[in-house]
Enzyme design. Structure first.
Site, mmCIF file in Angstrom:
data_model
loop_
_atom_site.group_PDB
_atom_site.id
_atom_site.type_symbol
_atom_site.label_atom_id
_atom_site.label_comp_id
_atom_site.label_asym_id
_atom_site.label_seq_id
_atom_site.Cartn_x
_atom_site.Cartn_y
_atom_site.Cartn_z
ATOM 1 N N THR A 13 4.643 7.910 0.842
ATOM 2 C CA THR A 13 4.317 8.923 -0.128
ATOM 3 C C THR A 13 4.256 10.159 0.568
ATOM 4 O OG1 THR A 13 2.929 7.330 -1.498
ATOM 5 C CG2 THR A 13 2.607 9.884 -1.857
ATOM 6 N N SER A 55 6.603 2.133 1.649
ATOM 7 C CA SER A 55 5.890 1.063 2.648
ATOM 8 C C SER A 55 5.581 -0.211 1.918
ATOM 9 C CB SER A 55 4.568 1.719 2.914
ATOM 10 O OG SER A 55 3.585 1.566 1.983
ATOM 11 N N THR A 86 0.890 4.406 2.158
ATOM 12 C CA THR A 86 -0.386 4.023 2.333
ATOM 13 C C THR A 86 -0.483 2.307 1.806
ATOM 14 O OG1 THR A 86 -1.115 4.905 0.139
ATOM 15 C CG2 THR A 86 -1.404 6.147 1.923
ATOM 16 N N ASP A 87 0.328 2.057 1.205
ATOM 17 C CA ASP A 87 0.205 0.587 0.617
ATOM 18 C C ASP A 87 0.104 -0.522 1.539
ATOM 19 O OD1 ASP A 87 0.121 1.594 -2.004
ATOM 20 O OD2 ASP A 87 1.994 1.105 -2.701
#
Length: 336
Positions: A13, A55, A86-87
């Site tokens: 992101t 990710s 972030t995932d």
């Protein structure tokens, strides 16, 4: 002299723009640096791009690329900042904790919930905090820096899907907090006694079996036939329900070489198969390993690492699984 810190960009992101079909990583490493000109007051930065992916698409092959990038540049730089989505960041934090061990130089993973090119974003502060932490004399090892928190690579979990305070440290204190450009350390770093070690192999032939009420034994034979290790994500402190226990034991008897690990769906306080008969009985019969207070992300990454790099037999696997690495395990398994 300012520390030399290398930014390793992977996408996520933080590097995304709207493609018309949703956000997708389009911003490259050098451009990311251009959005944080204050970084030059903190350190002497450089940047490389190893991939540019969401990710969600992060795989063990990308962890190998990250490990190789750090290894190839290890002597040139004083620290590393990895820009990541972030995932799956918690999985990467855990994986790199096992693939890059005893690093006296910091390897900091960060990202953002909003793209860095937006006016309102958490990307800039997360990146600046990460460079600040990576340039600090007392920093070492693999950590995640996000939302002002410094989290051991094996202890992080994404607990919110949209908020800026997306990550928490599970059953372990933050190593430090970063506020107004100052690092407040809660756990001082203890210098490593052994030199840095890089491991580039991961065996991803493992399966995470999540238990649900009334789970059917159909398919158990396939799991035992196809996978080198099975991680059972059980209820509570851990156990095997009656609906599959007979078949599970039968499959284990037929495949004693398989690694079986008991984890839990509960976020905090871990497993303890000795508490209830549904866990105690089958642990004695099947020689389960247990996650205890390890995060699920750490269990998965550690299993991939030990199967690929060190294991020569079941006893060797047991010893390696319970060897503490980067704060991944607090429970004293061998206290008796």
């Amino acid at each position: 002299m300012k520390k030399k810190i290398l930014l390793i960009a992977t996408g996520g992101t933080i590097a995304s723009r709207n493609s018309g079909n949703g956000l997708t990583p389009l911003i490259r490493a050098e451009e990311i640096l251009s959005y944080i000109p204050d970084v030059y007051e903190i350190c002497s930065p450089a940047a490389v791009q190893i991939c540019n992916i969401d990710s969600t698409n992060m795989e063990p092959k990308h962890w190998k690329m990250l490990t190789e990038a750090v290894k190839d540049h290890y002597d040139e730089y004083d620290g590393f900042v990895i820009a990541h989505g972030t995932d799956t960041m918690a999985y990467t934090g855990a994986a790199l904790s096992y693939m890059i061990q005893n690093s006296s130089k910091p390897i900091v993973i960060t990202g953002a919930q909003k793209s860095i090119d937006l006016e309102i974003t958490d990307a800039k502060i997360n990146l600046l905090d990460s460079f600040r932490y990576a340039a600090d004399e007392q920093s070492q090892g693999v950590q995640i820096v996000f939302g002002g928190k410094v989290i051991a690579g094996t202890r992080a979990r994404k607990i919110r899907s949209k908020s800026y305070n997306a990550f928490d440290s599970i059953d372990f204190p933050f190593l430090a907090m970063i506020q107004d450009g100052r690092i407040m350390r809660y756990i001082p770093a203890i210098p490593y006694e052994e030199p840095v070690a890089f491991y580039e192999k991961m065996n991803d032939n493992i399966f995470l079996m999540k238990l649900i009420p009334g789970i059917s034994p159909k398919g158990l034979w396939f799991l035992f036939e196809q996978y080198d290790a099975i991680i059972v994500e059980s209820f509570g402190v851990g156990g095997i329900p009656a609906s599959i226990s007979d078949m599970f034991y039968e499959m284990y008897e037929s495949h004693p070489e398989k690694v079986i690990i008991m984890a839990t769906q509960v976020t905090h306080e871990g497993s303890d198969m000795t508490v209830y008969e549904v866990g105690n009985k089958i642990k004695k019969e099947c020689r389960f390993l247990e996650s205890y207070d390890m995060t699920l992300e750490a269990v998965i990454a550690k299993t991939m690492w030990l199967l690929a790099n060190k294991a020569t037999g079941k006893s060797d696997i047991d010893q390696l699984f319970y060897r503490k690495i980067n704060y991944d395990l607090i429970f004293n398994v061998f206290s008796d």
